[in-house]
Design an enzyme around this catalytic site. Structure first.
Site, PDB file in Angstrom:
ATOM      1  N   SER A 126       0.839  -1.208   0.000  1.00 52.76           N
ATOM      2  CA  SER A 126       0.000   0.000   0.000  1.00 52.76           C
ATOM      3  C   SER A 126       0.867   1.249   0.000  1.00 52.76           C
ATOM      4  O   SER A 126       1.974   1.247   0.551  1.00 52.76           O
ATOM      5  CB  SER A 126      -0.892   0.021   1.241  1.00 52.76           C
ATOM      6  OG  SER A 126      -0.122   0.275   2.397  1.00 52.76           O
ATOM      7  N   ASP A 127       0.367   2.309  -0.608  1.00 53.51           N
ATOM      8  CA  ASP A 127       0.987   3.598  -0.347  1.00 53.51           C
ATOM      9  C   ASP A 127       0.794   3.865   1.140  1.00 53.51           C
ATOM     10  O   ASP A 127      -0.057   3.260   1.795  1.00 53.51           O
ATOM     11  CB  ASP A 127       0.361   4.697  -1.212  1.00 53.51           C
ATOM     12  CG  ASP A 127       1.313   5.893  -1.395  1.00 53.51           C
ATOM     13  OD1 ASP A 127       2.243   6.053  -0.566  1.00 53.51           O
ATOM     14  OD2 ASP A 127       1.129   6.670  -2.354  1.00 53.51           O
ATOM     15  N   TRP A 128       1.600   4.762   1.683  1.00 50.99           N
ATOM     16  CA  TRP A 128       1.673   4.930   3.143  1.00 50.99           C
ATOM     17  C   TRP A 128       0.355   5.490   3.715  1.00 50.99           C
ATOM     18  O   TRP A 128       0.053   6.668   3.561  1.00 50.99           O
ATOM     19  CB  TRP A 128       2.866   5.815   3.474  1.00 50.99           C
ATOM     20  CG  TRP A 128       4.166   5.071   3.667  1.00 50.99           C
ATOM     21  CD1 TRP A 128       5.045   5.264   4.707  1.00 50.99           C
ATOM     22  CD2 TRP A 128       4.755   4.035   2.865  1.00 50.99           C
ATOM     23  NE1 TRP A 128       6.113   4.396   4.596  1.00 50.99           N
ATOM     24  CE2 TRP A 128       5.967   3.635   3.475  1.00 50.99           C
ATOM     25  CE3 TRP A 128       4.370   3.360   1.702  1.00 50.99           C
ATOM     26  CZ2 TRP A 128       6.787   2.621   2.970  1.00 50.99           C
ATOM     27  CZ3 TRP A 128       5.191   2.353   1.185  1.00 50.99           C
ATOM     28  CH2 TRP A 128       6.374   1.995   1.807  1.00 50.99           C
ATOM     29  N   GLY A 129      -0.416   4.618   4.293  1.00 53.13           N
ATOM     30  CA  GLY A 129      -1.706   5.041   4.851  1.00 53.13           C
ATOM     31  C   GLY A 129      -2.852   4.961   3.857  1.00 53.13           C
ATOM     32  O   GLY A 129      -3.914   5.530   4.094  1.00 53.13           O
TER      33      GLY A 129
END
Ligand code: NAG
Ligand code: NAG
Ligand code: NAG
Length: 726
Positions: free
Chosen positions: A254-257
């Site tokens: 995932s992208d961060w968050g």
């Protein structure tokens, strides 16, 4: 990932390490991964699929996983970013992705990827978070400069070569961001709504090329796609999604968050790893808190959890990271180099510096050159225009804040624009420690051979005073953009640019200087197209679009200005004064996260302009040279299902140079296709008088117009020769 810093200088320690490794087959890699998984507890598995947390004091990289020491599995280190290793010292600030596209050189794309891989490996980074493959759907999109522009074929070639280069030294690449991550405003929840054909031909195509390069991982985007969060979109990530359809064997991180809803929604949707692992203002924190109970409660099968771990470990085995890989030797939480976990390892080298400089020069696009010579012939000495003749130019003005040393904190942490613009801001930025600004490089090159008057601000009167009556005035102007910050507006711009204007009244500065100096050379440092209403001014004898060239910005532009490097860059987008000419918009204002229908479909940039008979100032693929090239002997022949295009290029001028022939495929109106699309290019390096036969082969897929539909016959092609008399 915004951290507070204190300046700290640490002596560099040079380490020599071998990059040699044995590439395993995917099959062998999965066998090893599954053997390890058979010995793991559920907690160990969850530690591998979950980041250790943004706020975890043990974190060394931008993202980490939990190690399993008893099985020899380390914490896997993820680090930004596409144009250089971020948040550490002793690294090279490479040119941006968009400049790399501007070279139209697969050789340089791959060399940059390899160098980025070498620097990652030298720092102990397992996963290099790049390349960026976000199509520049709108010229103002904040992170457009991280990727390879608005053309899918160019992004595909950039993806393939970069990934091949990075992974050639045993470092994992991460293709990002899946998918349609095309503007910064509202990115944490906007929905990009894209029809299947547009998805496949434009936004998906670079990911297809990434899979063909054997990419280890893919990062899912913050935004929703067709209404569903990208990181749990089964149509993208699931067993029947695009990644699996086209044979992707690595993992999705995932992208961060970028994760929302529940652990089971994401795990079952196809997300393999969540980063950074905890909740960071907008999302995240699902796997650590909820995956174990989802597995124990039967909402996620053990088979799926095992598959997630296997997908993560297989690339690690495949690239030989299980043996002899350097341990992490830096601390991304202390990017100033301080603290006892920063070991001061420098991964810079003379070869990387030279490469950064070569790419920066090769990406500079000569847009205008009204050269006047002593003899009136090309072989005379330059009086006005380019290349500058050091023997004749005795008074020089250097004008504009873009020529001076930048505030090095601007690009990454402070998000500002103060001094020369060599890279945008945000997580795709560079750690610029050794940048050489234009004024320093010009001063050192010129030495005592001429006098330099400078005005290193955009103050109009001061610029005019410096330039009046000089033999040449170099005017440096810029425009910038970057990643959406949580709080930050940079000169009123929140990630995406507000308009296509040069910053700090750069256009007025150019006009005022041109009114008093009849040999005004304009150098534009920008993240994308800018308005150039002053282009035709008779006193502007040269315009160079130099993009975002990285730390070697100064030396690279001196090489071009003074003719050591004959410009060969070509525009990776069209330049027009009006945003309407691009056919797309950025959605700035919305009541809640907007739905953005991609109604322009296949028509981006030059494709849109051509369909609407819009003539831009400078078209996609345009770029001049100091020499001239002649084409002859063009032929096309069928060979199996391919078309082989052959022609001869000769250097007919008086400077050694590089030509970039480009092949555009045309279609009949019935194909419902843009009139022309880029489908091939070459870099042809030619000495004075030299000739070369160029062969460009278009395979079956290049020729069909639905990337994954039925093959339709090709309907002709266009060979563009961007030759205008110098
Ligand atoms: C996205 O939505 C469009 C329009 O409703 C639809 O045609 C397309 O199939 C959808 N794509 C995916 C991958 O779900
Ligand atoms: C350009 O300006 C210089 C310096 O002011 C002057 O000597 C020269 O004659 C001018 N040349 C042209 C072509 O206007
Ligand atoms: C060009 O520069 C000269 C000074 O060299 C100036 O006299 C002239 O007005 C300028 N031309 C224009 C169109 O601004």
């Amino acid at each position: 990932m915004l951290l507070t810093l204190t300046p700290f200088v640490l002596a560099s320690l040079l380490v020599v390490q071998s990059n040699a490794f044995t590439l395993r087959s995917w099959e062998d890699s999965y066998t090893l991964a599954n053997a390890a998984i058979a010995q793991m507890t559920i907690d160990e598995k969850i530690g591998i699929v979950t980041g250790t947390g943004q706020l975890n004091s043990k974190r060394r990289c931008v993202g980490d996983t939990t190690p399993v020491p008893r099985l020899g599995i380390p914490s896997i280190c993820f680090n930004d970013g596409p144009a250089g290793i971020r948040l550490t010292k002793g690294v090279t600030g490479f040119p941006s992705g968009i400049n790399t596209a501007s070279t139209f050189s697969r050789r340089l794309m791959r060399a940059r990827g390899k160098a980025l891989g070498e620097e990652s490996r030298g720092k102990g980074i397992h996963v290099f978070l790049g390349p960026g493959l976000d199509i520049m759907r709108n010229p103002k999109s904040g992170r457009g400069w991280e990727s390879f522009g608005p053309d899918p074929y160019m992004n595909g070639e950039g993806a393939f070569e970069t990934i091949t280069g990075v992974q050639s030294v045993g470092v994992q690449a991460c293709a990002k961001h899946l998918i349609a991550n095309n503007q910064e405003h509202w990115r944490y929840g906007l929905s990009a709504n894209v029809d299947d054909r547009t998805l496949n031909e434009i936004y998906w195509y670079p990911f297809l090329r990434s899979i063909e390069a054997g990419v280890a991982s893919v990062m899912c985007a913050y935004n929703r796609f067709n209404g569903t969060s990208s990181c749990q979109h089964a149509g993208l990530l699931g067993p029947k999604g695009l990644l699996q359809r086209d044979g992707f064997k690595g993992y999705v991180v995932s992208d961060w968050g970028a994760t929302h809803d529940s652990a089971s929604d994401n795990a079952n949707g196809g997300l393999d790893m969540e980063q950074p692992g905890d909740y960071i203002l907008i999302g995240g924190g699902l796997y650590g808190s909820g995956l174990k109970s989802a597995v124990n409660g039967g909402k996620v099968t053990t088979a799926r959890l095992n598959e997630m771990v296997a997908r993560i470990l297989a690339p690690w085995y495949r690239l030989g990271q299980d043996s002899g890989y350097p341990p992490v030797n830096f601390d991304a939480q202390r990017p100033d180099g301080s603290g006892d976990r920063n070991l001061g390892v420098s991964v810079r080298s003379n070869a990387h510096t030279a490469l950064a400089r070569e790419i920066a020069s090769a990406s500079a696009v000569l847009l205008k050159n009204n050269r006047v010579t002593t003899t009136g012939t090309p072989s005379g000495t330059t009086i006005r225009g380019l290349p500058v003749a050091a023997s004749r130019i005795k008074t020089i003005a250097v004008v504009g804040q873009d020529a001076k040393m930048p505030n090095l904190k601007c690009n990454d942490l402070n998000e500002c624009n103060d001094g020369t613009m060599s890279i945008g801001w945000g997580s795709g930025s560079n750690s610029l420690e050794f940048i050489i600004p234009p004024i320093d490089a010009i001063t050192s090159f010129v030495g005592t051979s001429a006098t330099i008057t400078s005005s290193l601000s955009n103050d109009l009167d001061a610029g005019v005073n410096a330039a009046r009556g000089k033999d040449v005035a170099f005017v440096f102007v810029n425009a910038m953009s970057g990643e959406l910050g949580f709080y930050t507006f940079v000169v009123g711009n929140q990630g995406d640019r507000n308009d296509l204007d040069l910053w700090w009244k750069g256009g007025s500065l150019v006009e005022r200087v041109a009114a008093v100096c009849n040999n005004t050379i304009v150098i534009v440092h920008s993240v994308g197209p800018v308005r150039m209403s002053w282009q035709a001014h008779p006193n502007i004898t040269g315009i160079i679009y130099a993009g975002a060239p990285g730390e070697q910005t100064g030396p690279s532009i001196v090489d071009v200005l003074y003719g050591k490097y004959n410009p060969s860059g070509r525009l990776p987008f069209s330049i027009s004064d009006n945003e309407a000419d691009y056919g797309t918009t950025i959605v700035y204002n919305s009541l809640g996260f907007p739905e953005i229908p991609y109604t322009e479909k296949l028509l981006l940039d030059y494709r849109y302009m051509e369909s609407k008979n819009i003539v831009p100032r400078f078209e996609f693929g345009f770029g001049l040279s100091y020499t001239t090239f002649a084409y002859s002997s063009l032929s096309i022949a069928a060979s199996g299902t391919s078309q082989v295009i052959k022609f001869t290029v000769a250097n007919a001028g008086v400077f050694a140079g590089t030509e970039i022939p480009q092949v555009y495929l045309g279609y009949p109106a019935s194909a419902g296709q843009p009139k022309k699309v880029l489908r091939g290019f070459e870099e042809v390096i030619l000495g004075i008088g030299a000739t070369s036969t160029v062969t460009i082969t278009l395979n079956k897929r290049d020729l069909r117009h639905i990337a994954f539909g039925t093959l339709r016959a090709s309907h002709g092609f266009d060979l563009r020769e961007h030759l205008r008399s110098p």
